[in-house]
Design a protein around this motif. Structure first.
Motif, mmCIF file in Angstrom:
data_model
loop_
_atom_site.group_PDB
_atom_site.id
_atom_site.type_symbol
_atom_site.label_atom_id
_atom_site.label_comp_id
_atom_site.label_asym_id
_atom_site.label_seq_id
_atom_site.Cartn_x
_atom_site.Cartn_y
_atom_site.Cartn_z
ATOM 1 N N ASP A 178 45.928 92.329 8.472
ATOM 2 C CA ASP A 178 46.937 92.956 7.239
ATOM 3 C C ASP A 178 47.418 94.011 7.948
ATOM 4 O O ASP A 178 48.658 94.398 7.395
ATOM 5 N N ALA A 179 47.013 95.007 9.034
ATOM 6 C CA ALA A 179 47.563 95.774 9.511
ATOM 7 C C ALA A 179 48.966 95.498 10.051
ATOM 8 O O ALA A 179 49.572 96.316 10.235
ATOM 9 N N LYS A 180 48.931 94.346 10.383
ATOM 10 C CA LYS A 180 50.372 93.840 10.939
ATOM 11 C C LYS A 180 51.520 94.106 9.879
ATOM 12 O O LYS A 180 52.890 94.154 10.383
ATOM 13 N N ARG A 181 51.317 94.116 8.891
ATOM 14 C CA ARG A 181 52.114 94.053 7.857
ATOM 15 C C ARG A 181 52.768 95.640 7.480
ATOM 16 O O ARG A 181 53.657 96.025 6.800
ATOM 17 N N TYR A 182 52.140 96.438 8.202
ATOM 18 C CA TYR A 182 52.267 98.171 8.045
ATOM 19 C C TYR A 182 52.294 98.633 9.508
ATOM 20 O O TYR A 182 51.924 98.026 10.415
ATOM 21 N N ASN A 183 52.860 99.952 9.255
ATOM 22 C CA ASN A 183 52.975 100.693 10.570
ATOM 23 C C ASN A 183 51.953 101.906 10.340
ATOM 24 O O ASN A 183 51.532 102.261 9.275
ATOM 25 N N ASN A 184 51.657 102.540 11.436
ATOM 26 C CA ASN A 184 50.860 103.780 11.691
ATOM 27 C C ASN A 184 49.375 103.535 11.149
ATOM 28 O O ASN A 184 48.842 104.364 10.429
ATOM 29 N N LEU A 185 48.886 102.479 11.573
ATOM 30 C CA LEU A 185 47.371 102.280 11.170
ATOM 31 C C LEU A 185 46.820 102.005 12.526
ATOM 32 O O LEU A 185 47.187 101.643 13.572
ATOM 33 N N ARG A 186 45.401 102.435 12.335
ATOM 34 C CA ARG A 186 44.613 102.166 13.723
ATOM 35 C C ARG A 186 43.018 101.937 13.344
ATOM 36 O O ARG A 186 42.507 102.377 12.171
ATOM 37 N N MET A 187 42.551 100.935 14.085
ATOM 38 C CA MET A 187 41.267 100.779 13.882
ATOM 39 C C MET A 187 40.396 101.831 14.499
ATOM 40 O O MET A 187 40.820 102.071 15.666
ATOM 41 N N LEU A 188 39.048 101.969 13.974
ATOM 42 C CA LEU A 188 38.208 102.992 14.694
ATOM 43 C C LEU A 188 37.447 101.879 15.582
ATOM 44 O O LEU A 188 37.222 101.048 15.415
ATOM 45 N N PRO A 189 37.041 102.655 16.796
ATOM 46 C CA PRO A 189 36.377 101.881 17.884
ATOM 47 C C PRO A 189 34.906 101.218 17.575
ATOM 48 O O PRO A 189 34.293 101.932 16.620
ATOM 49 N N GLY A 190 34.484 100.172 17.791
ATOM 50 C CA GLY A 190 33.374 99.357 17.492
ATOM 51 C C GLY A 190 33.233 98.943 16.137
ATOM 52 O O GLY A 190 34.328 98.548 15.663
#
Length: 271
Positions: free
Chosen positions: A205-217
């Motif tokens: 889903d994040a590929k549809r938006y910009n400026n998002l990041r996953m928290l590690p782990g």
């Protein structure tokens, strides 16, 4: 002479068994158990389209869902000599309610103690990670910073992650989206400051938006299993029967091969 004859018979039996790896399929099936297992004569299977690890979505080019759970369902039908009806849902919560209403015979769902009041589980067949996502500008860098007063976590209603976080989160607030597919859209529309769910779903889903990041782990490991309703008279025998199939599909490489075929990454066959 007797020893030679005995060895010959043993070798013959081993050869026959080697040529019939599905010999277990020919074992008599408990008719009473099967009537309880599929009372309509068709195995009604709940498919969760809200989890991309389990099943792919339906569109005009793909009228039937595809994925690991569909492969497993069809194999269970083959072994049970039953036609299979795939019934798709957009969330795990909806599937659970349909099972409780006796509209389904088996479902593919995360093992959870709350659901366990009504559902009997097989051993897990796949392990999936639950993860958090934030906006690129968020000061939150790790999981330890999520459960803090003032934070709002967006999660799919009645999903395994909702059930888990409801038990575990002490200070942050949970905001529930209609289903797992709605989490990122709700999050990007201004709802909450942390998104939670299946790692693969969030990443897609994040590929549809910009400026998002996953928290590690990860914040949890989800053990996906087959569930049957405890309301069935023979549910214990049904669970034992399906558990045997699940273990065979894991050890034979069936599930690993299915995951590879469907390009599933970030999940693994359960031990």
């Amino acid at each position: 002479m007797k020893n030679i004859l005995g060895c010959s018979l043993l070798l013959m039996c081993q050869f026959i068994l080697a040529q019939t790896p599905n010999a277990a399929l020919n074992k008599p099936i408990d008719k009473t158990m099967m009537q309880s297992f599929a009372p309509t004569g068709t195995l009604r299977v709940g498919i969760n389209l809200g989890n991309p690890v389990l099943a792919g979505s339906i569109d005009q080019s793909e009228p039937q869902p595809k994925g690991v759970t569909i492969d497993i369902a069809k194999e269970i039908g083959r072994r049970s000599h039953l036609p299979v009806e795939l019934i798709s849902f957009k969330s795990a919560g909806a599937i659970v309610e349909a099972l409780k209403a006796n509209q389904l015979d088996i479902i593919f769902v995360a093992i959870d103690p709350v659901r366990g009041a009504d559902i009997s589980y097989t051993p897990a067949y796949i392990e999936i990670e639950g993860a958090y996502m934030v906006k690129a500008t968020s000061p939150i860098k790790s999981h330890d910073e999520v459960d803090v007063a003032g934070n709002e976590i967006v999660v799919g209603k009645a999903s395994a992650y909702d059930l888990y976080l409801t038990r575990e989160i002490q200070k942050a607030t949970l905001l529930r989206s209609m289903n797992s597919q709605s989490v990122v859209d709700d999050f990007m529309s201004g709802k909450g400051n942390v998104a939670a769910g299946v790692k693969q779903q969030l990443e897609a889903d994040a590929k549809r938006y910009n400026n998002l990041r996953m928290l590690p782990g990860r914040f949890m490991v989800i053990h996906q299993a087959i569930g049957v309703p405890k309301s069935r008279a023979e549910f214990e025998k049904i669970t034992l029967y399906l558990s045997g199939i699940v273990e065979e599909l894991k050890t034979s490489g069936f599930i690993a091969n299915s995951m590879k075929k469907h390009g599933i990454e970030g999940a693994k066959v359960a031990e």
